[in-house]
Design a protein around this motif. Sequence first.
Motif, PDB file in Angstrom:
ATOM      1  N   GLN A 157       0.859  -1.383   0.621  1.00 20.02           N
ATOM      2  CA  GLN A 157      -0.108  -0.364  -0.304  1.00 20.02           C
ATOM      3  C   GLN A 157       0.695   1.458  -0.165  1.00 20.02           C
ATOM      4  O   GLN A 157       0.434   2.560  -0.068  1.00 20.02           O
ATOM      5  N   ALA A 177      -7.628 -11.898  -6.018  1.00 17.19           N
ATOM      6  CA  ALA A 177      -8.436 -10.896  -7.172  1.00 17.19           C
ATOM      7  C   ALA A 177      -7.602 -10.001  -6.701  1.00 17.19           C
ATOM      8  O   ALA A 177      -7.418  -8.668  -7.866  1.00 17.19           O
ATOM      9  N   ALA A 178      -7.558  -9.405  -5.372  1.00 18.88           N
ATOM     10  CA  ALA A 178      -7.451  -8.529  -5.185  1.00 18.88           C
ATOM     11  C   ALA A 178      -5.372  -7.911  -5.462  1.00 18.88           C
ATOM     12  O   ALA A 178      -5.310  -7.082  -5.529  1.00 18.88           O
ATOM     13  N   GLN A 179      -5.209  -9.044  -5.028  1.00 22.31           N
ATOM     14  CA  GLN A 179      -3.610  -8.655  -5.684  1.00 22.31           C
ATOM     15  C   GLN A 179      -3.441  -8.546  -6.761  1.00 22.31           C
ATOM     16  O   GLN A 179      -2.166  -7.925  -7.462  1.00 22.31           O
ATOM     17  N   THR A 180      -3.959  -9.122  -8.104  1.00 19.58           N
ATOM     18  CA  THR A 180      -4.416  -8.701  -8.978  1.00 19.58           C
ATOM     19  C   THR A 180      -4.657  -7.711  -9.797  1.00 19.58           C
ATOM     20  O   THR A 180      -3.713  -7.067 -10.061  1.00 19.58           O
ATOM     21  N   THR A 181      -5.351  -7.153  -8.618  1.00 23.96           N
ATOM     22  CA  THR A 181      -5.716  -5.439  -9.116  1.00 23.96           C
ATOM     23  C   THR A 181      -4.364  -4.983  -9.034  1.00 23.96           C
ATOM     24  O   THR A 181      -4.104  -4.138  -8.951  1.00 23.96           O
ATOM     25  N   VAL A 182      -3.780  -5.156  -7.173  1.00 24.97           N
ATOM     26  CA  VAL A 182      -2.855  -4.221  -6.908  1.00 24.97           C
ATOM     27  C   VAL A 182      -1.536  -4.326  -8.214  1.00 24.97           C
ATOM     28  O   VAL A 182      -0.929  -3.652  -7.930  1.00 24.97           O
ATOM     29  N   ASP A 190      -1.626  -5.055 -10.946  1.00 28.59           N
ATOM     30  CA  ASP A 190      -1.479  -4.081 -12.536  1.00 28.59           C
ATOM     31  C   ASP A 190      -1.617  -2.511 -11.637  1.00 28.59           C
ATOM     32  O   ASP A 190      -1.351  -1.639 -12.490  1.00 28.59           O
ATOM     33  N   LYS A 191      -2.483  -1.879 -10.906  1.00 26.99           N
ATOM     34  CA  LYS A 191      -2.135  -0.330 -10.592  1.00 26.99           C
ATOM     35  C   LYS A 191      -0.672  -0.081 -10.515  1.00 26.99           C
ATOM     36  O   LYS A 191       0.080   0.493 -11.093  1.00 26.99           O
ATOM     37  N   SER A 223       0.934  -0.263 -14.190  1.00 26.44           N
ATOM     38  CA  SER A 223       0.341   0.954 -14.029  1.00 26.44           C
ATOM     39  C   SER A 223       1.335   2.181 -13.927  1.00 26.44           C
ATOM     40  O   SER A 223       1.643   3.216 -14.762  1.00 26.44           O
TER      41      SER A 223
END
Length: 239
Positions: A4, A126-131, A133-134, A137
Amino acid sequence: MSKQTILGRVTQLAKANINALLDQAEDPQKMLDQLIRDYTNNISEAEQAVATTIGNLRMLEADHKEDVEAAAEWGGKALAASRKADELRAAGSTADADRFDNLAKVALGRQMQSEKEAKTAEPTIAAQTTVVDKLKSGLGSMKNKLTELQAKRDELVARAKTAQAQNTMLDAVKNIDVMDPTSDLNRFEEKVRREEAMALGKQELAASSLDAQFESLDDLGKTSEIEARLAALKQHHAV
């Protein structure tokens, strides 16, 4: 450093307004140099954190895949044991049939456990994948921003050098006013003109003196001496 915290720093740096920072800086070039160092260091740290996060995610995905495959495998074993129990029961072997049914129940229990573990891991994945990706980016934005910073710095340095060269040239031109009669250039020109005039005077004086000498020679009529010298000159050339 937590994901984070890394994510927050990546997002903050990627959104930085370079032009606004430059407007507030006392020494824009020095500020840009520092920003480039900070961005380079932060990108290096963020890349390590992203790599670790991606590695953890890939392990979670691998574990999830194993759980899904294990659930399918235990399901297949349960089905095989159940069929075997049905065959034995039909043949009158009740004890053996019960034993295979119990094996089928064990296999079903293992299947349910594997399915539970797989399902439990899915929200985390799913949460780790989002992190991830962010973070990817954000890293891309940071690298673009670093390129922008470097371009801004190069542009600023080039403009500063050009401005300095222009000011130096303008100062030099301002200090030499060729139209000013009191300028050093005009005074030097006047001195040259005086030297030239003196040289002309000396030439004229020398010519007059030479003419007078030749006239005096003619008046004296020393023809014999001239003839002798002429003969000597001819003899010298002949040698």
